[in-house]
Design an enzyme around this catalytic site. Sequence first.
Site, PDB file in Angstrom:
ATOM      1  N   GLU A  66      55.125   3.105  14.948  1.00  0.00           N
ATOM      2  CA  GLU A  66      54.367   2.064  15.662  1.00  0.00           C
ATOM      3  C   GLU A  66      53.765   1.112  14.624  1.00  0.00           C
ATOM      4  O   GLU A  66      53.596  -0.073  14.855  1.00  0.00           O
ATOM      5  CB  GLU A  66      53.262   2.725  16.495  1.00  0.00           C
ATOM      6  CG  GLU A  66      52.480   1.736  17.322  1.00  0.00           C
ATOM      7  CD  GLU A  66      51.410   2.412  18.187  1.00  0.00           C
ATOM      8  OE1 GLU A  66      51.667   3.495  18.721  1.00  0.00           O
ATOM      9  OE2 GLU A  66      50.332   1.825  18.314  1.00  0.00           O
ATOM     10  N   SER A 109      47.760   5.705  15.495  1.00  0.00           N
ATOM     11  CA  SER A 109      49.026   6.393  15.795  1.00  0.00           C
ATOM     12  C   SER A 109      50.128   5.820  14.923  1.00  0.00           C
ATOM     13  O   SER A 109      50.417   4.617  14.983  1.00  0.00           O
ATOM     14  CB  SER A 109      49.398   6.190  17.261  1.00  0.00           C
ATOM     15  OG  SER A 109      48.366   6.687  18.071  1.00  0.00           O
ATOM     16  N   ARG A 156      53.142  -1.483  23.578  1.00  0.00           N
ATOM     17  CA  ARG A 156      52.802  -2.009  22.243  1.00  0.00           C
ATOM     18  C   ARG A 156      53.763  -3.132  21.845  1.00  0.00           C
ATOM     19  O   ARG A 156      54.172  -3.232  20.699  1.00  0.00           O
ATOM     20  CB  ARG A 156      52.836  -0.923  21.166  1.00  0.00           C
ATOM     21  CG  ARG A 156      52.020   0.280  21.457  1.00  0.00           C
ATOM     22  CD  ARG A 156      50.511  -0.030  21.401  1.00  0.00           C
ATOM     23  NE  ARG A 156      49.793   1.166  21.755  1.00  0.00           N
ATOM     24  CZ  ARG A 156      49.483   1.497  23.006  1.00  0.00           C
ATOM     25  NH1 ARG A 156      49.769   0.674  24.014  1.00  0.00           N
ATOM     26  NH2 ARG A 156      48.846   2.593  23.283  1.00  0.00           N
TER      27      ARG A 156
END
Length: 338
Positions: free
Chosen positions: A334, A237, A161
């Site tokens: 995240e 998430s 990510r």
Amino acid sequence: MLKTEYHKDLTRLNTFGMRVEAKAFIEYDSVADLVELDLEGYPRPVLHIGGGSNLLFTGDFKGTVLHSKIQFIEPLESDPLKISVGAGVVFDDFCKWTCDRQLWGLENLSGIPGEVGAAAVQNIGAYGVEVKDVISRVFCYDFQEEEFVSFGVEDCAYGYRDSIFKHPGTKGRHIVTHVVFQLNNNSVPRLDYGHLKDAVDAAAQGRELTPHLVRKTVLDIRNQKLPDPAKIGSAGSFFKNPIVSRVEYEKIASEYENIPHFDLGDAGMKIPAAWMIEQCGWKGRRQGGAAVWEKQPLVIVNHSGNAFPEEITGLERRIIESVKARFGVELSPEVEHI
Ligand SMILES: Cc1cc2nc3c(=O)[nH]c(=O)nc-3n(C[C@H](O)[C@H](O)[C@H](O)COP(=O)(O)OP(=O)(O)OC[C@H]3O[C@@H](n4cnc5c(N)ncnc54)[C@H](O)[C@@H]3O)c2cc1C
């Protein structure tokens, strides 16, 4: 065309559904407009958004929000398996477009919210595939140098990510205008993640695999686990899966022998944050208007539909504290806090 609005309501422009506004909001639908755009006199800071599906606005945004409506999908004449796609295209529309044409590469990433520009920034991933596996080149406008630049996939410093576009010093400098993807017309299914192969085999019932079949299976699995952003606010998430040293892992494993983990070799051990959060008893719990999603504890949702940002960040803080107290591991978000 450039469209400017002031005191723009962002409620529908962030999937968490935070009721916030931006002092100024500019939407453009071509590269020429972007070049013409003179931000002198507009409120600062400047934030480029996509579909707002990885953002948590913690209050009104005092600066200027930019949004791309550059929307094209064009195979390159020199190589029709290379597809050039505008940053403002909805990523899943492009996934479907490729599957419709029997092209392999993006089927596992079906159903991920957001737009193509952000996908290249985020290096989105799911079911054993990251978008970097399919990206050939990322084209940007460099606001600092006022010039067009492009990055080969190897120059994007892609990680979990993560990309060069998120790194301190370069973050916010490059606006992605379009991305060239390298697809494949030979059957190359990637089914080695979790139970995906079993689910795909069950759906195929002996038929030949197609990108659409994998896509449909992935969408079915996602629909069972994740909240539909059209119905309940979230940013997917909320936390990253932490990577701990082997020593730290052994310490936790001595107490919890069934701890799930992925061995990353020298990089350490990745432990699913969802498992830790569930062990701490958070699954399905509500706090004010915020809640931990009952089917996937990695996801924090705007349960009431009108949760305040402080309710989301309050829940986030309590989860981080309890995971730290129990496992000695610091979770990091995240989701980008704005
Ligand atoms: C229900 C749900 C499920 C999800 N599942 C997954 C999943 O399986 N895998 C996964 O990886 N992610 C997942 N996500 C997270 C999210 O979909 C991705 O991070 C997505 O790439 C965000 O895209 P966006 O267009 O909404 O970008 P935004 O959230 O608006 O922005 C993300 C970042 O990209 C930057 N950015 C946006 N557009 C540009 C541009 N043109 N140029 C430069 N910078 C830009 C923004 O400044 C920001 O830093 C999920 C989210 C939700 C709500």
